[in-house]
Write a protein that holds these residues in place. Structure first.
Motif, PDB file in Angstrom:
ATOM      1  N   LEU A 146      -6.931   1.622  -2.000  1.00 16.33           N
ATOM      2  CA  LEU A 146      -6.293   2.222  -3.168  1.00 16.33           C
ATOM      3  C   LEU A 146      -7.301   2.498  -4.272  1.00 16.33           C
ATOM      4  O   LEU A 146      -7.039   3.297  -5.181  1.00 16.33           O
ATOM      5  CB  LEU A 146      -5.196   1.289  -3.701  1.00 16.33           C
ATOM      6  CG  LEU A 146      -3.932   1.176  -2.842  1.00 16.33           C
ATOM      7  CD1 LEU A 146      -3.044   0.052  -3.359  1.00 16.33           C
ATOM      8  CD2 LEU A 146      -3.158   2.492  -2.828  1.00 16.33           C
ATOM      9  N   CYS A 187       0.573   3.947  -3.002  1.00 11.68           N
ATOM     10  CA  CYS A 187      -0.316   5.061  -2.668  1.00 11.68           C
ATOM     11  C   CYS A 187       0.283   6.405  -3.084  1.00 11.68           C
ATOM     12  O   CYS A 187       1.448   6.702  -2.795  1.00 11.68           O
ATOM     13  CB  CYS A 187      -0.607   5.067  -1.174  1.00 11.68           C
ATOM     14  SG  CYS A 187      -1.757   6.366  -0.671  1.00 11.68           S
ATOM     15  N   PHE A 200       0.826  -1.206   0.000  1.00 10.85           N
ATOM     16  CA  PHE A 200       0.000   0.000   0.000  1.00 10.85           C
ATOM     17  C   PHE A 200       0.862   1.259   0.000  1.00 10.85           C
ATOM     18  O   PHE A 200       0.634   2.171  -0.801  1.00 10.85           O
ATOM     19  CB  PHE A 200      -0.929   0.008   1.210  1.00 10.85           C
ATOM     20  CG  PHE A 200      -1.681   1.305   1.376  1.00 10.85           C
ATOM     21  CD1 PHE A 200      -2.868   1.518   0.710  1.00 10.85           C
ATOM     22  CD2 PHE A 200      -1.176   2.323   2.179  1.00 10.85           C
ATOM     23  CE1 PHE A 200      -3.550   2.716   0.839  1.00 10.85           C
ATOM     24  CE2 PHE A 200      -1.853   3.516   2.319  1.00 10.85           C
ATOM     25  CZ  PHE A 200      -3.040   3.724   1.638  1.00 10.85           C
ATOM     26  N   SER A 231      -1.368   9.287  -2.218  1.00  8.76           N
ATOM     27  CA  SER A 231      -1.919  10.279  -1.284  1.00  8.76           C
ATOM     28  C   SER A 231      -0.854  10.757  -0.307  1.00  8.76           C
ATOM     29  O   SER A 231       0.251  10.210  -0.253  1.00  8.76           O
ATOM     30  CB  SER A 231      -3.093   9.666  -0.507  1.00  8.76           C
ATOM     31  OG  SER A 231      -4.093   9.208  -1.378  1.00  8.76           O
ATOM     32  N   LEU A 242      -8.555   6.367  -3.365  1.00  8.40           N
ATOM     33  CA  LEU A 242      -7.671   7.431  -2.887  1.00  8.40           C
ATOM     34  C   LEU A 242      -7.027   8.219  -4.032  1.00  8.40           C
ATOM     35  O   LEU A 242      -6.623   7.644  -5.046  1.00  8.40           O
ATOM     36  CB  LEU A 242      -6.567   6.837  -2.009  1.00  8.40           C
ATOM     37  CG  LEU A 242      -6.983   6.396  -0.605  1.00  8.40           C
ATOM     38  CD1 LEU A 242      -5.881   5.552   0.024  1.00  8.40           C
ATOM     39  CD2 LEU A 242      -7.295   7.606   0.266  1.00  8.40           C
TER      40      LEU A 242
END
Length: 474
Positions: free
Chosen positions: A162, A117, A113, A119, A165
């Protein structure tokens, strides 16, 4: 879903993917990958009763292959990718060693993750205070109008998120040493890393103290020069006096510190009057007073200070006061349950170490009835004994460590120890507390130990405590 995630999912087609250990992280992640039409094998030493019949049916409907019971690893040699449960440590399991030697990819859902990711990630780790600090950060972000995902070790799988986001969203990820242990080469992540404190713990699972501290260091050492690290100025991060362990040497970008004992140059602190300030270059700005914080305990002041350090400049300062006045605490963390027959009941099932016990006891001004004991992770109980002597009228011991804690009390050379009752189970301990507590007193579940001797985890222990208490006559 960002293009990097889509590309990764496409790369998995035609490969066999095993999730070993179907807990709170792997189970949802296995379902998510199976829902994408991928070849998923869901493996657990425990049977269908443990995994849950509904979960098993859902996995099978999604096309996953169930590998449960004693033969759960029979197909592991054929797997291309293996997601180990966070509680399965790589250096203590021969099958993982063999998998790595065969060239199989062994990872965790949290590691993947963080890599995928896009974010803004705020990672929170430490020996104590992770969950409350993570929750406070998330609540302050939400109050400040941000879109936030709170997950990780707090009990929510990250990988399936995921799906939605985006780069403007925030992720507050609570990360344990088990998750961080193999989380290497993160390439400039996380953007913000908070290490609440470090103490000698979990040595029943880690090979030694070096492995434990090195796992925590991973949250800092892959950050970029424009990242932010938040450390506790009151904590000796060089455990055992070893400079090698001092995490301040691992900071790559900006450093903010927090203290309940003295002012800091850059960061958040509490003064002698309980005033809470944020300081930048020595210029301090008042935020609130500790009396404004609804949840009790000096350790929760530290949690707020850490959250302020992580979010200063991201949300308006009045957000911190607003959350402090309204937030009643995280479940199982000195959680008020009810009043029955004039007695207050509190659930602090998360208190699985002596330091957590000390923090809990310091939250009460009067003597209490304390329920203590659980499974044994080889902690030294002696540091909490003086606080028990000072704060506890009646100590009710149960579980596998009842004898060890009892011996620690008997070995104490200070003042007279409290009255002590030993029993076998939590059920009996709570009944004894009800029978012996006096109106106006507080009964506190504060175990000092994990729950595995009687329960699946500390959450289940806390839920059982609350269930028993809710059944008492008013």
């Amino acid at each position: 879903m960002n293009s990097q995630v889509k590309e990764y999912l496409n790369s998995l087609r035609g490969k066999k993917i095993a999730f070993v250990g179907l807990g709170v992280a792997n189970l949802p992640s296995a379902k998510w990958l199976a829902s994408k039409g991928l070849s998923v094998f869901a493996c657990d030493l425990n049977g269908r009763d443990y995994v849950g019949e509904e979960n098993c049916r859902e996995l099978e409907q999604l096309g996953a292959v169930l590998c449960l019971g004693k033969s759960y690893l029979d197909q592991i040699d054929d797997m291309d990718i293996i997601f180990r449960s966070n509680g399965i440590l790589p250096f203590q399991n021969e099958w993982i060693t063999r998998a790595v030697e065969r060239g199989q990819c062994v990872t965790t859902e949290s590691e993947l993750f963080v890599k995928l990711c896009t974010s803004k990630i705020i990672a929170v780790t430490g020996s104590n205070g992770k969950t409350t600090t993570s929750t406070l950060i998330a609540k302050c972000l939400e109050k400040g109008g941000k879109t936030v995902l709170l997950g990780g070790n707090i009990g929510k799988a990250l990988l399936p998120e995921l799906e939605w986001l985006g780069p403007e969203d925030y992720v507050v990820a609570e990360l344990s040493s088990f998750q961080l242990l193999t989380m290497g080469n993160l390439k400039n992540k996380p953007g913000v890393a908070v290490v609440t404190n470090i103490e000698s713990t979990h040595l029943d699972h880690h090979v030694n103290l070096d492995e434990y501290v090195d796992a925590k260091r991973n949250v800092l050492i892959y950050q970029s020069n424009d990242s932010l690290a938040v450390l506790n100025a009151d904590c000796d991060y060089s455990i055992g006096g070893r400079v090698y362990h001092d995490m301040r040497y691992d900071v790559r970008g900006a450093l903010r510190e927090f203290s309940v004992k003295h002012p800091v140059e850059n960061g958040a602190y509490m003064d002698s009057e309980g005033g809470i300030y944020f300081s930048c270059g020595g210029h301090a700005e008042y935020i609130m007073n500790k009396k404004d914080i609804k949840i009790p305990g000096s350790h929760n002041v530290e949690n707020y200070l850490a959250a302020i350090c992580a979010l200063w400049g991201v949300v308006n300062k009045d957000v911190f006061l607003s959350v402090a006045e309204s937030f009643g605490g995280v479940e199982h963390r000195i959680e008020f349950v009810r009043i029955a027959a004039g007695v207050k009941y509190y659930n602090d099932s998360i208190a699985t170490s002596p330091s957590r016990v000390i923090s809990c006891l310091n939250s009460f001004n009067e003597k209490i009835v304390m329920i203590c004991g659980g499974s044994d992770k080889k902690n030294d109980f002696s540091p909490m004994v003086p606080y028990i002597v000072e704060k506890v009228r009646l100590l009710i011991l149960n579980g596998a460590t009842a004898g060890r804690i009892y011996d620690s009390l008997l070995a104490y050379n200070g003042a007279e120890t409290p009255e002590i009752i030993k029993t076998d189970t939590l059920q009996n301990a709570v009944q004894l507390a009800r029978d012996n507590a006096r109106p106006g007193e507080s009964v506190v579940l504060c175990p000092a130990c994990p729950a595995f001797d009687q329960f699946k985890n500390f959450e289940k222990r806390g839920e059982k405590f609350k269930e028993i208490v809710q059944g008492f006559d008013a």
